[in-house]
Design an enzyme around this catalytic site. Structure first.
Site, short mmCIF file in Angstrom:
data_model
loop_
_atom_site.label_atom_id
_atom_site.label_comp_id
_atom_site.label_asym_id
_atom_site.label_seq_id
_atom_site.Cartn_x
_atom_site.Cartn_y
_atom_site.Cartn_z
CE LYS A 13 37.50 -75.49 55.06
NZ LYS A 13 37.87 -75.93 56.22
NE ARG A 88 31.51 -78.38 57.79
CZ ARG A 88 31.95 -77.15 57.96
NH1 ARG A 88 31.80 -76.18 56.87
NH2 ARG A 88 32.72 -76.59 58.76
NE ARG A 127 38.65 -71.32 64.12
CZ ARG A 127 38.13 -71.91 63.20
NH1 ARG A 127 38.74 -71.81 62.04
NH2 ARG A 127 37.30 -73.12 63.27
NE ARG A 129 34.19 -70.11 64.12
CZ ARG A 129 34.09 -70.95 63.16
NH1 ARG A 129 34.99 -70.68 62.18
NH2 ARG A 129 33.70 -72.16 63.27
NE ARG A 140 33.78 -76.63 64.07
CZ ARG A 140 34.40 -75.75 64.89
NH1 ARG A 140 33.68 -75.66 66.32
NH2 ARG A 140 35.28 -75.24 65.04
P1 AMP Z 1 32.93 -73.29 59.53
O1 AMP Z 1 32.79 -71.80 59.76
O2 AMP Z 1 32.93 -73.86 57.97
O3 AMP Z 1 33.80 -74.29 60.30
O4 AMP Z 1 31.41 -73.64 60.09
C1 AMP Z 1 30.81 -73.59 61.19
C2 AMP Z 1 29.69 -74.48 61.38
O5 AMP Z 1 28.76 -74.03 60.49
C3 AMP Z 1 30.04 -75.81 61.41
O6 AMP Z 1 30.56 -76.52 62.54
C4 AMP Z 1 28.42 -76.42 61.13
O7 AMP Z 1 27.74 -76.39 62.20
C5 AMP Z 1 28.07 -75.34 60.32
N1 AMP Z 1 28.19 -75.34 58.76
C6 AMP Z 1 28.99 -74.71 57.98
N2 AMP Z 1 29.00 -75.07 56.67
C7 AMP Z 1 28.21 -76.26 56.65
C8 AMP Z 1 27.60 -77.01 55.62
N3 AMP Z 1 27.93 -77.04 54.41
N4 AMP Z 1 26.79 -78.00 56.02
C9 AMP Z 1 26.32 -78.11 57.43
N5 AMP Z 1 26.89 -77.21 58.29
C10 AMP Z 1 27.55 -76.42 57.85
#
Ligand code: AMP
Length: 190
Positions: A13, A88, A127, A129, A140
């Site tokens: 995404k 989310r 990746r 991270r 996750r």
């Molecule tokens: P992402 O880069 O979208 O994979 O997000 C990395 C981390 O940020 C996730 O594993 C969550 O801990 C937190 N996170 C990102 N977006 C959200 C959201 N909309 N609600 C809650 N936690 C979030």
């Protein structure tokens, strides 16, 4: 051009949102990126969010909604936007409805990136991270299934969902998105 990119972590995404936001000159709003930069900058949001992000858990809705309210207040969203990683949870989806109505924005079309679980783990390990250890990746993915996957049905019922095959190559996914996105319009009534 309002879009929500929905799908499991590692589905591509963020990569696609970067490419298309650049091509269409609209903001790419990634809650994950905003949270990572808040953590790096040790802001009050960052300090509160850090334990959750590092554990691979969701950051509490109240923090996420505060940052989204602030982001929606910026003028660049008038041209359109790509939301990546938000909403989310169902409660974030309802809170988003409210934000959209406050800021008089149309409802985004939701693009669901479908990818098999085995490929997700491989992609995320590749990746590299900081929050991408095998343990947090599994967590996750579990949380995605439990809290985020219900949004697929939620938006499908509203006739707002377009499914795309996220297992194709990066170039093929971009092409599919380019060709198909503009055809769809969310007919949802909020
Ligand atoms: P992402 O880069 O979208 O994979 O997000 C990395 C981390 O940020 C996730 O594993 C969550 O801990 C937190 N996170 C990102 N977006 C959200 C959201 N909309 N609600 C809650 N936690 C979030």
């Amino acid at each position: 051009m309002q879009f929500i990119f929905l799908g499991p972590p590692g589905a591509g995404k963020g990569t696609q949102a970067d490419i298309l936001a650049d091509r269409w000159q609209i903001p790419h709003i990634s809650t994950g990126d905003i949270l990572r930069s808040a953590i790096a900058g040790k802001t009050s949001l960052g300090i509160q969010a850090r334990v959750h992000v590092e554990a691979g858990e969701l950051v509490p809705d109240v923090l996420v909604m505060a940052l989204m309210r602030e982001r929606f207040g910026e003028s660049d969203i008038a041209q359109g936007l790509i939301l990546d990683g938000f909403p989310r949870t169902l409660s974030q989806a309802h809170a988003l409805d409210e934000l959209l109505s406050i800021f008089k924005q149309p409802h985004p079309q939701v693009i669901y990136f479908e990818v098999a679980t085995e490929s997700l783990v491989k992609r995320m390990l590749a990746r590299g991270r900081q929050d991408d250890t095998e343990e947090t990746i599994r967590r996750r993915l579990d949380i995605y299934q439990k809290d985020t996957a219900p949004l697929i049905d939620f938006y499908e019922r509203r006739n707002c969902l377009t499914k795309i095959d996220g297992s194709l190559s990066m170039r093929e996914v971009t092409q599919t998105l380019q060709e198909s996105l503009l055809k769809y319009q969310c007919s949802a009534l909020r």
